[in-house]
Design a protein around this motif. Structure first.
Motif, PDB file in Angstrom:
ATOM      1  N   LEU A   1      43.522  30.432  35.853  1.00 40.70           N
ATOM      2  CA  LEU A   1      42.846  31.522  35.382  1.00 40.70           C
ATOM      3  C   LEU A   1      42.920  32.393  37.441  1.00 40.70           C
ATOM      4  CD1 LEU A   1      40.115  33.193  34.301  1.00 40.70           C
ATOM      5  CD2 LEU A   1      39.011  30.588  35.253  1.00 40.70           C
ATOM      6  N   PHE A   2      42.995  31.768  37.954  1.00 39.89           N
ATOM      7  CA  PHE A   2      42.657  32.120  39.450  1.00 39.89           C
ATOM      8  C   PHE A   2      43.998  32.830  39.595  1.00 39.89           C
ATOM      9  CE2 PHE A   2      38.142  31.174  40.612  1.00 39.89           C
ATOM     10  CZ  PHE A   2      38.292  31.615  41.294  1.00 39.89           C
ATOM     11  N   ALA A   3      45.296  32.235  39.335  1.00 33.46           N
ATOM     12  CA  ALA A   3      46.746  32.358  39.330  1.00 33.46           C
ATOM     13  C   ALA A   3      46.973  33.624  38.785  1.00 33.46           C
ATOM     14  CB  ALA A   3      47.570  30.853  39.044  1.00 33.46           C
ATOM     15  N   ALA A   4      46.202  33.991  37.372  1.00 29.58           N
ATOM     16  CA  ALA A   4      46.315  35.260  36.674  1.00 29.58           C
ATOM     17  C   ALA A   4      45.620  36.534  37.624  1.00 29.58           C
ATOM     18  CB  ALA A   4      45.876  34.807  35.151  1.00 29.58           C
ATOM     19  N   ILE A   5      44.300  36.301  37.904  1.00 27.98           N
ATOM     20  CA  ILE A   5      43.569  37.026  38.521  1.00 27.98           C
ATOM     21  C   ILE A   5      44.309  37.635  39.771  1.00 27.98           C
ATOM     22  CG2 ILE A   5      41.528  37.333  39.574  1.00 27.98           C
ATOM     23  CD1 ILE A   5      39.945  35.015  38.082  1.00 27.98           C
ATOM     24  N   ILE A   6      44.897  36.578  40.261  1.00 32.45           N
ATOM     25  CA  ILE A   6      45.381  36.546  41.928  1.00 32.45           C
ATOM     26  C   ILE A   6      46.732  37.578  41.463  1.00 32.45           C
ATOM     27  CG2 ILE A   6      46.797  36.394  44.107  1.00 32.45           C
ATOM     28  CD1 ILE A   6      45.028  33.729  43.896  1.00 32.45           C
ATOM     29  N   TRP A   7      47.785  37.244  40.260  1.00 30.85           N
ATOM     30  CA  TRP A   7      48.949  37.827  40.395  1.00 30.85           C
ATOM     31  C   TRP A   7      48.378  39.163  39.214  1.00 30.85           C
ATOM     32  CZ3 TRP A   7      53.382  36.189  40.407  1.00 30.85           C
ATOM     33  CH2 TRP A   7      54.617  37.047  39.709  1.00 30.85           C
ATOM     34  N   ILE A   8      47.161  39.819  38.918  1.00 32.65           N
ATOM     35  CA  ILE A   8      47.070  41.127  38.114  1.00 32.65           C
ATOM     36  C   ILE A   8      45.893  42.044  39.504  1.00 32.65           C
ATOM     37  CG2 ILE A   8      45.177  42.599  36.756  1.00 32.65           C
ATOM     38  CD1 ILE A   8      46.132  40.024  35.207  1.00 32.65           C
ATOM     39  N   PHE A   9      45.544  40.849  40.567  1.00 35.07           N
ATOM     40  CA  PHE A   9      44.579  41.510  41.186  1.00 35.07           C
ATOM     41  C   PHE A   9      44.908  41.443  42.733  1.00 35.07           C
ATOM     42  CE2 PHE A   9      41.940  41.770  37.737  1.00 35.07           C
ATOM     43  CZ  PHE A   9      42.120  42.752  37.304  1.00 35.07           C
ATOM     44  N   LYS A  10      46.484  41.173  43.100  1.00 30.74           N
ATOM     45  CA  LYS A  10      46.338  40.790  44.126  1.00 30.74           C
ATOM     46  C   LYS A  10      46.463  41.641  45.479  1.00 30.74           C
ATOM     47  CE  LYS A  10      51.007  39.206  46.415  1.00 30.74           C
ATOM     48  NZ  LYS A  10      51.794  38.844  46.897  1.00 30.74           N
ATOM     49  N   GLU A  11      46.339  42.798  45.413  1.00 29.97           N
ATOM     50  CA  GLU A  11      46.685  43.716  46.646  1.00 29.97           C
ATOM     51  C   GLU A  11      45.164  43.894  46.833  1.00 29.97           C
ATOM     52  OE1 GLU A  11      48.367  45.050  48.201  1.00 29.97           O
ATOM     53  OE2 GLU A  11      50.437  43.755  47.961  1.00 29.97           O
ATOM     54  N   PRO A  12      44.272  43.817  45.315  1.00 29.71           N
ATOM     55  CA  PRO A  12      42.150  44.289  46.031  1.00 29.71           C
ATOM     56  C   PRO A  12      41.671  43.396  46.830  1.00 29.71           C
ATOM     57  CG  PRO A  12      43.148  44.932  43.761  1.00 29.71           C
ATOM     58  CD  PRO A  12      44.414  44.349  44.015  1.00 29.71           C
TER      59      PRO A  12
END
Length: 334
Positions: free
Chosen positions: A59-70
């Motif tokens: 779950l977090f890997a998907a979130i970081i992959w999409i929203f890494k910069e923010p």
């Protein structure tokens, strides 16, 4: 290690976040290794731990992959500065957020996680203990006299189990309770096995004994059959108690008095028979004959009294088959 590397500027925060996620799965290895050789519940706990961290990581890997910069910018805004402490706190804060968020998300699904672990890791079926005779084996066939003594010990043991089941079955009838079911079933299994195994052994032994001992073997056959039959009756008495409990019916007070008296005579016969068999004493047989005849007469009296109570409306017709079965069974035991 990751926190130190980020603090020294060797590892960028964006890469560190993914390493932290992987480390969370890596920590499950210890629990998985510890569960090897443990019981089923220990393995289930380790599996739930692994599943919990895997779901959170995906779950977090998907979130970081999409929203890494923010996410990196948010960490920098929470802990501004380029000093080692600020850099390290960003990684630590992310780890805390990961664990707290995953716990909150999966907490409502605890039951489903437990069911999943039980489906994957099933209880081991306990190995059924192989039944064996306590005092007899085929090596005794070469020494018939010793074999006969050991057979007698085995029958003594079987007699004790039968008496125990009779007493337990009486408790079931009195209390209408299924608490004795396991003990009665276990004893009956041993009784049936002992009857079969000893019968086979005695058949083999017959070819090796003298003619005078053949009568003893013949009497042992009769004793074994009688004990097995009494054991079956004990199971029937127990089932009567269970069925009456299920139907919420019970014997009348007068019926109980007759049953109790008949049972006491039978238990007395057990004690006398046990002593007579152990000591091979024929003097007690006359007392057994008197008691057996009294039980036969008592059966007729109790059945007659029961039908009288039915006619007078002092006894329920629903109880009648159970009462008749119990009294007839007790007479057969005698």
């Amino acid at each position: 290690v990751v926190i130190t590397m980020v603090g020294t500027g060797v590892l960028p925060l964006g890469m560190a976040l993914f390493i932290v996620l992987g480390a969370n799965i890596g920590t499950c290895v210890t629990a998985l290794l510890a569960s090897v050789g443990a019981n089923a519940n220990s393995k289930r706990v380790a599996l739930i731990h692994f599943t919990f961290n895997t779901i959170g990581t995906v779950l977090f890997a998907a979130i970081i992959w999409i929203f890494k910069e923010p996410m990196v910018n948010l960490s920098v805004s929470l802990f501004p500065g380029d000093d080692p402490m600020s850099l390290q706190m960003r990684v630590s804060a992310f780890h805390v957020i990961f664990n707290v968020t995953t716990t909150c998300l999966l907490l409502p699904f605890v039951k489903q996680l437990v069911n999943y672990s039980c489906a994957v890791i099933k209880d081991k079926q306990e190995k059924t203990e192989k039944l064996t005779l306590k005092y007899v084996d085929d090596r005794l066939l070469t020494t018939p006299q010793v074999a006969l003594m050991q057979v007698k010990k085995e029958i003594d043991y079987m007699l004790g189990l039968v008496e125990q089941n009779i007493r337990l079955s009486f408790v079931s009838v009195d209390n209408g309770s299924a608490q004795q079911s396991e003990n009665i079933s276990k004893n009956e299994e041993i009784i049936d096995f002992t009857n079969r195994a000893l019968t086979q052994f005695l058949i083999k032994l017959t070819a090796n004994v003298e003619e005078s001992d053949e009568k003893i073997i013949g009497s042992y056959f009769h004793v074994l059959n009688d004990l097995e039959r009494i054991g079956d009756n004990a199971e029937n008495f127990h089932e009567i108690g269970i069925e009456m409990l299920d139907k919420n019916i019970e014997f009348s007070a007068k019926a109980r008095v007759g049953i109790t008296e008949m049972r006491e005579r039978i238990l007395k016969m057990f004690v006398i028979s046990n002593e007579a068999f152990k000591n091979m004493n024929k003097e007690d047989l006359s007392e057994l004959t008197v008691l057996e005849e009294s039980v036969d007469s008592m059966k007729k009296e109790l059945i007659a009294s029961h039908f009288t109570r039915l006619a007078e409306g002092n006894c329920s017709a629903e109880v009648s088959p159970y009462y008749s079965s119990l009294i007839s069974g007790l007479e057969r035991v005698a």
